[in-house]
Write a protein that holds these residues in place. Structure first.
Motif, short mmCIF file in Angstrom:
data_model
loop_
_atom_site.label_atom_id
_atom_site.label_comp_id
_atom_site.label_asym_id
_atom_site.label_seq_id
_atom_site.Cartn_x
_atom_site.Cartn_y
_atom_site.Cartn_z
N GLU A 72 14.42 37.93 -47.51
CA GLU A 72 14.35 38.32 -46.10
C GLU A 72 13.00 37.96 -45.46
OE1 GLU A 72 15.40 42.40 -45.64
OE2 GLU A 72 17.26 42.21 -46.78
N LYS A 73 12.03 37.47 -46.26
CA LYS A 73 10.76 37.02 -45.70
C LYS A 73 10.81 35.50 -45.53
CE LYS A 73 8.93 41.15 -45.83
NZ LYS A 73 8.58 41.89 -44.60
N GLU A 74 9.65 34.88 -45.31
CA GLU A 74 9.59 33.44 -45.18
C GLU A 74 8.43 32.89 -46.00
OE1 GLU A 74 7.02 32.51 -41.20
OE2 GLU A 74 9.13 33.00 -40.87
N VAL A 75 8.53 31.62 -46.41
CA VAL A 75 7.46 30.95 -47.13
C VAL A 75 7.23 29.59 -46.48
CG1 VAL A 75 7.89 32.10 -49.33
CG2 VAL A 75 9.07 29.96 -48.81
N THR A 76 6.05 29.01 -46.77
CA THR A 76 5.71 27.70 -46.21
C THR A 76 5.19 26.79 -47.31
OG1 THR A 76 5.16 28.65 -44.05
CG2 THR A 76 4.27 26.47 -44.54
N THR A 124 8.61 25.46 -43.36
CA THR A 124 8.75 26.92 -43.43
C THR A 124 10.22 27.26 -43.62
OG1 THR A 124 6.83 27.26 -42.00
CG2 THR A 124 8.36 29.09 -42.23
N ILE A 125 10.50 28.05 -44.65
CA ILE A 125 11.87 28.48 -44.96
C ILE A 125 11.97 29.95 -44.57
CG2 ILE A 125 13.65 28.65 -46.74
CD1 ILE A 125 11.84 26.64 -48.35
N LYS A 126 12.88 30.25 -43.66
CA LYS A 126 12.98 31.60 -43.10
C LYS A 126 14.10 32.39 -43.77
CE LYS A 126 11.56 29.73 -38.60
NZ LYS A 126 11.94 29.56 -37.19
N ASP A 127 14.02 33.71 -43.61
CA ASP A 127 15.06 34.63 -44.08
C ASP A 127 15.51 34.26 -45.49
OD1 ASP A 127 16.83 36.73 -44.02
OD2 ASP A 127 18.43 35.60 -43.06
N LEU A 128 14.58 34.33 -46.44
CA LEU A 128 14.82 33.87 -47.81
C LEU A 128 16.00 34.59 -48.46
CD1 LEU A 128 11.21 33.52 -49.25
CD2 LEU A 128 12.80 31.68 -48.68
#
Length: 862
Positions: free
Chosen positions: A462-466, A507-511
């Protein structure tokens, strides 16, 4: 006191003591003192002023004249002052020993050499995403054993929270300021410590605001680090020397090594290698410490005096070309730099000069934008801060362009854009441009190059990473492509792709868990790979659990909503986990909602109820009030004839309710007149032989919480009657009796069915009429369906009527089936008896109806 030995008495004397000790951390250690004296002395060992015999890990042992202090495991806390005291009636003798960590060759508990902690390989990473600026300080922590690492801002210890992210894993230290703003400016300290010592590095961050397009942006104005020297416990050996004191006494002392206390000299870099910032800071540290000591009074203590870590060598510039002066300094706070030429010319930012700070090399830079012959000479650099000051001089030589050799021009061209080659050559008077190009070493630029590879990242659901890569793209026609497990990615709600300067970011959102895999960036023939790992988001509560207030014996509920439907919850009452084997507690689940149900609450159920996911907790309070009794069914008005029975009924919410009955304001009690009945929740009042004057009025049923009331309506009998006929029911083929009472005993009556007089003589098999005093009775025999009718009794002066309804006779089992046993192939009979004849009966085996014939016979027995 020990008994005296043979011979003359003598005071205590210490004849042997520990002289040279080589301690090893984690190993046993024995401190032995030999004593003499008559009477035999008693010996006591002390550690830091306390009797050692009562301390954990210490033991006193005696063997002959030797009394030893045995230390089961010698660790850092065991460094300190030891005292051995021998006493008898003639006096005492003492031996003192100080064990400290004052030498550098320390050994750990496993025999490995201890190394003081060090923080090195510092790096700074600035990121911009979604309009937010973040800064990450990175370094590597070394030492044996591996040190503990903590971050501070002032006295506040920093931990991972909404503002900061602090990680330390496998020696890699990271401190991230998530959203940089003006208040982020200041000093941050990184402290690494282990049993061998402590190392501190101060990171300095300066942030300023910039107005861009009407909006405030934050930019990094200054970022730097400075290392601090720390005294560290190094030595683990002690030299003891016995000296003459008072009679019968001996003393020992241990000397510290000043060099060891300062951590030793810094290691020299390998020949030909460029010294790192850490090496230079270490080389400058002794001077910094000396400057700090000298200026401590002016500085008021704290920080580190300004010092020059690396000064520029003699410089050679070319007329008309720019010239840089670079100097590296240290100090806390960061020193102020002032350049000057000669005695009077102080250099400031202006048309000819540019003064700046190079964040990449951590150097202060002064640039003369275009050299003139008059710029040649000696330049002085003054550095200062509240802790002290330092200065250095550098000589600048300026050559005329005509004096530049062809070899020097070639070196200049190698650093020049090829399109400017001819212009630069003409500037230095070279006209044979083609011949010159033969000797120029031109580096062919690659179409694209990845300078900094992708790195593996880990994110939370539910978080994001870059993912971030640093690239150089010389061919502007090349495009950046991102892939996941060989699938080409496109920008959208899930993926955000950015290219800012040399940085390429995905950036990948809503993991989600299925986002895990290998990600790849491709630019022409260049590519870089990295892995993404997604961990489950900790289960959190959505909102707070609400408190609950109920009445005694009512049902109580506590409901929470969690972020994940698979969350494992634990419920607690007053801090103790609830045992759901008790039927009083139950759990209900609906999607992400969880409800704790408490049945039939008691006063002891009051208190705090908590629900925990392991990562989150919510608490609410249960309040139980005294039970409230409500009327679930109210009294209704009752109409009855004189002489009849009146019945009032109501229901309350609890079987524990106590009720009272009243007629108007008069409380009623059970008697021949009043019958009071309680059946579970139902409460009944029966008034017998109703009298028109005595019983008419309002009847009330009361609980402690409320009342219910109704009227008793008494019908007066028609003329000639004392009591009337009453409506009633009869059953098919059974008899029924109609009864009323006349005013006079000799009154003769007639009976009617639906207004037609019944011929009692002709229909005497159907009807039977009897007289008993003033009572008149009509019996209707063998009821048929057409006997349902209105029946009337007529007497002189009046009449009374009622309705009689014929209903199906209820069928009951007068005798139930009974279990039977039989041997294989024997016959068995099941029998039951019914309350009525000619009733159709169906038999079943395991729920399936049995059909007549074959193995089964069904008989009706009269």
């Amino acid at each position: 006191m020990a008994p005296p030995a043979a011979g003359p008495k003598s005071p205590p004397k210490i004849v042997s003591s520990p002289q040279e000790l080589a301690t090893q951390l984690g190993q046993p250690l024995s401190l032995i003192c030999g004593v003499q004296g008559n009477p035999r002395p008693t010996v006591t060992w002390y550690f830091n002023g306390k009797d050692a015999s009562g301390l954990a890990g210490f033991r006193i042992a005696e063997k002959g004249n030797n009394v030893s202090l045995e230390i089961g495991r010698f660790d850092v806390p065991c460094f300190g002052n030891y005292l051995c005291v021998a006493r008898n009636e003639l006096g005492e003798a003492k031996f003192t020993l100080a064990l400290d960590a004052s030498q550098a060759d320390q050994l750990g508990s496993s025999g490995e050499r201890l190394e003081p902690p060090d923080l090195k390989n510092w790096d700074f990473v600035k990121k911009e995403a979604g309009g937010n600026l973040s800064v990450e300080f990175k370094c590597r922590a070394t030492g044996q054993p591996p040190p503990d690492v903590l971050w501070y801002r002032g006295a506040r210890k920093l931990r991972s929270d909404a503002d900061y992210s602090v990680t330390y894993e496998k020696g890699e230290v990271s401190f991230l300021i998530k959203k940089v703003n003006k208040s982020s400016s200041g000093e941050y300290k990184c402290v690494a410590s282990n049993p061998a010592g402590k190392s501190t590095t101060t990171a300095r961050l300066a942030v300023k605001e910039q107005l861009v397009g009407g909006k405030v942006r934050y930019i990094i104005d200054d970022i730097s680090t400075a290392a601090s020297l720390n005294g560290a416990p190094q030595a683990q050996s002690a030299q003891a020397q016995t000296t003459a004191g008072e009679p019968g006494q001996a003393q020992a002392s241990v000397a510290k090594s000043a060099a060891a206390a300062q951590g030793g000299a810094p290691q020299k870099p390998k020949e030909g290698a460029k010294p790192s910032a850490q090496d230079k800071a270490a080389a400058a540290a002794p001077a910094a410490v000396a400057a700090k000591s000298a200026g401590a009074g002016a500085a008021g203590g704290g920080g580190m005096a300004a010092t020059i870590v690396e000064k520029p060598a003699e410089l050679f510039g070319i007329d008309g070309q720019p010239q840089e002066f670079r100097i590296k300094v240290a100090g806390d706070p960061h020193p102020t730099i002032q350049w000057q030429k000669g005695k009077f010319l102080k250099i400031k930012e202006g048309p000819r000069y540019h003064v700046t700070f190079d964040e990449e090399t951590q150097e202060d830079v002064m640039v003369i934008k275009e050299l003139r012959p008059a710029d040649a000479g000696t330049y002085k650099c003054n550095v200062f801060n509240p802790g002290g000051s330092a200065n250095c001089a550098v000589v600048l030589n300026v050559k005329d362009r005509k004096d530049i050799s062809e070899e020097e021009v070639l070196k200049i061209l190698e650093k020049t854009d090829p399109k400017h080659y001819e212009q630069v050559a003409l500037m230095y008077g070279i006209t044979d441009f083609r011949n010159l190009l033969k000797h120029v070493h031109i580096k062919k630029k690659k179409p694209a190059e990845i300078v900094k590879e992708l790195e593996d990242v880990e994110g939370v659901e539910e978080k994001e990473v870059t993912f971030m890569a640093e690239v150089i793209i010389n061919d502007k026609d090349l495009k950046v492509e991102w892939e996941k497990n060989l699938d080409i990615l496109t920008p959208g709600q899930k993926y955000k792709m950015e290219h800012k300067g040399n940085l390429c970011m995905l950036t990948i959102k809503d993991l989600r868990h299925d986002d895990e895999g290998k990600y790849k960036i491709s630019i022409g023939d260049c590519a870089s790979h990295a892995m993404l790992k997604v961990t489950k988001a900790p289960a959190r509560f959505r909102g707070l659990m609400k408190g609950c207030t109920v009445f005694l014996h009512e049902r109580a509920e506590f409901t929470v909503e969690v972020s994940r439907p698979d969350a494992q919850l634990k419920w607690f009452f007053k801090g103790k986990e609830i045992d759901f084997s008790s039927r009083r507690f139950a759990l209900e689940t609906m999607g992400n909602r969880r409800t704790l149900v408490i049945h039939k609450t008691q006063f002891e159920d009051m208190g705090d109820y908590s629900c925990s996911t392991g990562d989150d907790k919510s608490t609410a309070k249960l309040t139980v009030k005294e039970e409230r009794y409500k009327f679930t069914s109210e009294l209704r008005d009752c109409e009855v004839s004189v002489g009849g029975h009146a019945r009032f009924e109501c229901e309350v919410s609890s079987p524990n309710a106590v009720v009272s009955w009243f007629r108007n304001k008069e409380e009623l009690t059970a008697s021949e007149k009043y019958q009071i009945i309680k059946e579970g929740l139902k409460h009944v009042l029966i008034i017998k032989n109703v009298h028109i004057e005595k019983d008419r009025g309002q009847y009330i049923c009361k609980t402690k919480d409320g009342t219910s009331n109704a009227k008793l309506i008494i019908r007066e009998p028609p003329p000639g009657f004392v009591s009337e006929l009453k409506n009633l029911k009869g059953f098919f083929k059974n008899n029924v009796t109609l009864e009323c009472e006349v005013a006079k005993e000799d009154a003769r009556v007639k009976w009617y069915k639906n207004g037609k007089e019944i011929n009692l003589t002709r229909d005497k098999t159907k009807y039977e009429c009897t007289m008993k005093g003033t009572r008149r009775i009509l019996i209707i025999k063998n009821l048929m369906w057409d006997d349902t009718a209105e029946y009337t009794c007529e007497a002189p002066g009046g009449k009374t009527s009622c309705t009689m309804t014929v209903e199906e006779t209820p069928i009951d089992f007068k005798q139930q089936l009974k279990d039977s046993k039989a041997f294989l192939k024997e016959s068995v009979t099941f029998m039951c008896e019914l309350s009525t004849e000619d009733t159709e009966v169906h038999w079943f085996l395991n729920g399936v109806e049995i059909k007549m014939g074959g193995r089964y016979q069904i008989k009706n027995v009269a």
